[in-house]
Enzyme design. Structure first.
Site, PDB file in Angstrom:
ATOM      1  N   ASP A 123      41.334  41.983  40.725  1.00 52.97           N
ATOM      2  CA  ASP A 123      40.901  41.585  42.059  1.00 52.97           C
ATOM      3  C   ASP A 123      41.862  40.507  42.553  1.00 52.97           C
ATOM      4  OD1 ASP A 123      38.975  41.417  44.288  1.00 52.97           O
ATOM      5  OD2 ASP A 123      38.598  39.413  43.489  1.00 52.97           O
ATOM      6  N   ASP A 125      36.002  37.902  39.634  1.00 58.09           N
ATOM      7  CA  ASP A 125      35.220  36.669  39.502  1.00 58.09           C
ATOM      8  C   ASP A 125      34.051  36.574  40.469  1.00 58.09           C
ATOM      9  OD1 ASP A 125      36.831  36.306  41.807  1.00 58.09           O
ATOM     10  OD2 ASP A 125      36.581  34.141  41.642  1.00 58.09           O
ATOM     11  N   ASP A 141      32.487  41.870  42.702  1.00 61.08           N
ATOM     12  CA  ASP A 141      33.267  42.492  41.623  1.00 61.08           C
ATOM     13  C   ASP A 141      32.361  43.042  40.510  1.00 61.08           C
ATOM     14  OD1 ASP A 141      35.687  41.767  42.836  1.00 61.08           O
ATOM     15  OD2 ASP A 141      35.654  39.789  41.892  1.00 61.08           O
TER      16      ASP A 141
END
Length: 278
Positions: free
Chosen positions: A11, A210, A214
């Site tokens: 990400d 995080d 996600d």
């Protein structure tokens, strides 16, 4: 299971970048002043918890602007926000949000493209159906991201970056850190689908993230890594591995450790069976 990984999906925000964007650029159009655009936009963003919105609010407060209270606030996931400030209807977000609401962006396309080429996120602001300005926000890359990604590639892993940013901004950031595969303009709810698509191609996939959005992708991957210090509780719960700080280099370290442990395991089994056979 980390020794089996063939691909890693990272990400962008909070994993590759610091997740602390800052206001860097501001341009006003159609008779609006820069101060007016910033005050209205920051006021509208007071209802948002998005890091980009917080960056605009921080930039406005730094300039000593008196912010209003937003009404009828609505977040449009992956696109932006809608709110009423001082009786004026505001839209703040990406190109798609403007086009969906019938607002032409041709006159500012060059300005937006220039910001995106620098790896910045360009946020468009419209007031009462009229394009008012463009705000540039930059999220700086973590100092260890480039070396971490180089270490992953050295281990033979295919590295992917996943982000809701448009393709141009995403590519600029990917180029900074040495990532070849970019999954851009992915809505939060589609991250898990992208991970599943890579799995369907026969890859053993790890996911690093995080944030709350996600969590489904972390759970969908063969192995999920949550960045512990900045990570939300739900991301840590969904992951298989929790990195206890914000150092992305711990991910390739985990893969190396797993490969080493796996090698020792087979050595022990081979030795034990050899002794038994003798």
């Amino acid at each position: 299971n980390a020794h089996k990984l063939q691909a890693i999906v990272l990400d962008k925000t909070g994993t590759i970048t610091k997740g602390e964007p800052e206001l860097t650029d501001l341009a006003a159009f159609n008779g609006f002043t820069e101060e007016e655009v910033l005050r209205l936009t920051a006021s509208a963003e007071r209802g948002s918890e998005h890091p980009l919105g917080e960056a605009i609010i921080a930039g406005a407060r730094k300039q000593g602007l008196d912010l209003g209270e937003p009404k009828d606030f609505a977040a449009i996931p992956g696109h932006g926000i809608r709110a009423v400030v001082d009786g004026r209807r505001l839209l703040v977000g990406n190109r798609k949000l403007m086009l969906d609401n019938g607002i032409s962006i041709e006159e500012i396309e060059a300005e937006v493209s220039s910001l995106e080429a620098e790896g910045k996120t360009a946020m468009l602001a419209a007031v009462d159906g009229t394009l008012a300005g463009v705000i540039g926000v930059a999220d700086t890359v973590k100092p260890d991201s480039q070396s971490a990604i180089a270490a992953m590639k050295k281990l033979g892993l295919s590295v992917y970056m996943i982000t809701g940013d448009n393709a141009r901004t995403a590519s600029a950031i990917a180029k900074q850190v040495g990532i070849d595969h970019v999954l851009a303009e992915v809505l939060p709810e589609d991250k898990a689908r992208e991970v599943q698509r890579l799995k369907d191609e026969g890859l053993n996939v790890g996911m690093v993230g995080d944030g709350i959005n996600d969590a489904p992708a972390l759970a969908a991957a063969h192995l999920g890594f949550a960045m512990g210090q900045a990570g939300t509780h739900i991301a840590s719960e969904a992951a298989d591995v929790v990195i206890m700080n914000d150092d992305l280099r711990r991910v390739p370290e985990t893969v190396r450790l797993s490969r080493h442990a796996h090698s020792i395991l087979w050595q022990n089994i081979t030795l034990a069976l050899g002794i038994k056979a003798v």
